[in-house]
Design an enzyme around this catalytic site. Structure first.
Site, short mmCIF file in Angstrom:
data_model
loop_
_atom_site.label_atom_id
_atom_site.label_comp_id
_atom_site.label_asym_id
_atom_site.label_seq_id
_atom_site.Cartn_x
_atom_site.Cartn_y
_atom_site.Cartn_z
CE LYS A 1 -4.07 -2.60 2.34
NZ LYS A 1 -4.24 -2.82 3.59
CE1 TYR B 1 -9.76 -3.09 1.25
CE2 TYR B 1 -8.64 -0.71 0.48
CZ TYR B 1 -8.56 -2.13 1.00
OH TYR B 1 -6.88 -2.93 2.01
CG PHE C 1 -13.23 1.79 8.60
CD1 PHE C 1 -12.76 0.30 7.28
CD2 PHE C 1 -14.44 0.59 9.76
CE1 PHE C 1 -12.83 -0.17 7.33
CE2 PHE C 1 -13.65 -0.85 9.45
CZ PHE C 1 -13.67 -1.06 8.01
NE ARG D 1 -5.34 -12.76 6.16
CZ ARG D 1 -5.67 -11.68 6.64
NH1 ARG D 1 -6.17 -10.95 5.16
NH2 ARG D 1 -6.54 -11.17 7.24
CB THR E 1 -7.29 -7.19 9.96
OG1 THR E 1 -7.33 -7.93 9.50
CG2 THR E 1 -7.65 -5.47 9.47
NE ARG F 1 -1.74 -6.01 7.16
CZ ARG F 1 -3.40 -6.70 6.70
NH1 ARG F 1 -4.05 -7.68 7.78
NH2 ARG F 1 -3.90 -6.48 5.43
CG ASN G 1 -3.48 -2.68 7.51
OD1 ASN G 1 -3.05 -2.53 6.21
ND2 ASN G 1 -5.26 -3.30 7.39
CG HIS H 1 -4.88 -6.63 -0.01
ND1 HIS H 1 -6.07 -6.87 0.86
CD2 HIS H 1 -4.89 -8.31 -1.32
CE1 HIS H 1 -6.54 -8.29 0.04
NE2 HIS H 1 -6.89 -8.34 -1.02
CD GLU I 1 -8.41 -9.82 -2.15
OE1 GLU I 1 -9.36 -9.36 -1.31
OE2 GLU I 1 -7.25 -10.55 -2.84
P1 DAT Z 1 -7.63 -7.77 6.03
O1 DAT Z 1 -6.63 -6.36 5.22
O2 DAT Z 1 -7.19 -8.38 6.99
O3 DAT Z 1 -7.74 -8.25 5.53
P2 DAT Z 1 -10.11 -6.62 5.70
O4 DAT Z 1 -10.06 -7.33 5.15
O5 DAT Z 1 -11.39 -7.54 6.81
O6 DAT Z 1 -8.78 -6.87 6.20
O7 DAT Z 1 -10.38 -5.19 5.82
C1 DAT Z 1 -9.52 -4.42 5.07
C2 DAT Z 1 -8.54 -3.04 5.54
O8 DAT Z 1 -10.28 -2.44 6.35
C3 DAT Z 1 -7.99 -3.24 6.39
O9 DAT Z 1 -6.42 -4.03 5.69
C4 DAT Z 1 -8.05 -1.94 6.90
C5 DAT Z 1 -9.49 -2.05 7.40
N1 DAT Z 1 -10.04 -2.04 8.46
C6 DAT Z 1 -10.58 -2.95 9.02
N2 DAT Z 1 -11.67 -3.69 9.98
C7 DAT Z 1 -10.79 -1.89 9.92
C8 DAT Z 1 -11.20 -1.54 11.09
N3 DAT Z 1 -12.67 -1.80 13.14
N4 DAT Z 1 -10.56 -0.35 11.51
C9 DAT Z 1 -10.41 0.66 11.08
N5 DAT Z 1 -10.05 -0.77 9.33
C10 DAT Z 1 -9.77 -1.49 9.17
MG MG Z 2 -9.78 -9.32 3.11
#
Ligand code: DAT
Ligand code: MG
Length: 168
Positions: free
Chosen positions: A11, A51, A59, A92, A98, A109, A123, A126, A137
């Site tokens: 990112k 997303y 968020f 992962r 996350t 991360r 973080n 991805h 994806e």
């Molecule tokens: P990951 O990236 O670990 O697969 P995800 O798909 O649930 O996690 O979410 C995508 C992104 O969204 C994640 O990298 C950061 C953001 N995110 C997820 N949950 C969040 C939260 N509770 N507060 C802030 N940002 C969040």
């Molecule tokens: Mg995800």
């Protein structure tokens, strides 16, 4: 043996912090094969599709501004496709949880991520979380000809009289 593919995105924070080489070194510990790699200027539309599962989260808007690079003033990310045995879990594991504050400190991360004062998880990377997500994806981020093998079925299409390959 379960051969899987996974999409990694370094990112904008990873790029501005000069972590690219470091992150790729860490990912190489999984002993997988790189199938594709490119620098991408992410559009809002692509970010929103990536997303989509989070579109109702409070968020979401900040997440989009982060991934398109508005937050770090660098409109680029590095997208990579890796393939190999249990690729998704292996990556992962190296990437970490996350929430960067909860992630193992030796994970990518955990070591390099942060939570902003407005609560966005910056973080750094991805990584796909299931084979279904990986397929969706990879097809969103890469054209078939940008990957060294056809990972999924393809079809021939003609665009402006030029024949090209598209995901079927
Ligand atoms: P990951 O990236 O670990 O697969 P995800 O798909 O649930 O996690 O979410 C995508 C992104 O969204 C994640 O990298 C950061 C953001 N995110 C997820 N949950 C969040 C939260 N509770 N507060 C802030 N940002 C969040
Ligand atoms: Mg995800």
């Amino acid at each position: 043996m379960a051969i899987q593919q996974t999409l990694i995105i370094i990112k904008p924070d990873g790029l501005v912090k000069s972590l690219t080489g470091n992150i790729i070194s860490r990912l190489s510990e999984a002993k997988l094969t790189i199938m594709g790699a490119k620098v991408v200027r992410v559009t809002r539309d692509q970010a929103a599709r990536h997303y989509e599962h989070l579109k109702d989260q409070p968020f979401f808007e900040e997440l989009i501004q982060y991934i398109v690079g508005d937050v770090h003033k660098t409109h680029r990310v590095l997208a990579l496709v890796y393939q190999g045995d249990e690729a998704i879990a292996k990556i992962r594991d190296i990437v970490g949880e996350t929430n960067p504050e909860k992630a193992n400190p030796v994970s990518i991360r955990g070591a390099y991520g942060r939570i902003t004062t407005s609560g966005v998880f910056e973080n750094v990377v991805h990584a796909s979380s299931s084979p279904e997500d990986a397929e969706k994806e990879i097809k969103l981020w890469f054209e078939p000809e940008e990957i060294v093998e056809d990972l999924y079925p393809v079809k021939e299409i003609t665009l402006d009289n030029i024949k090209k390959t598209a995901w079927a």
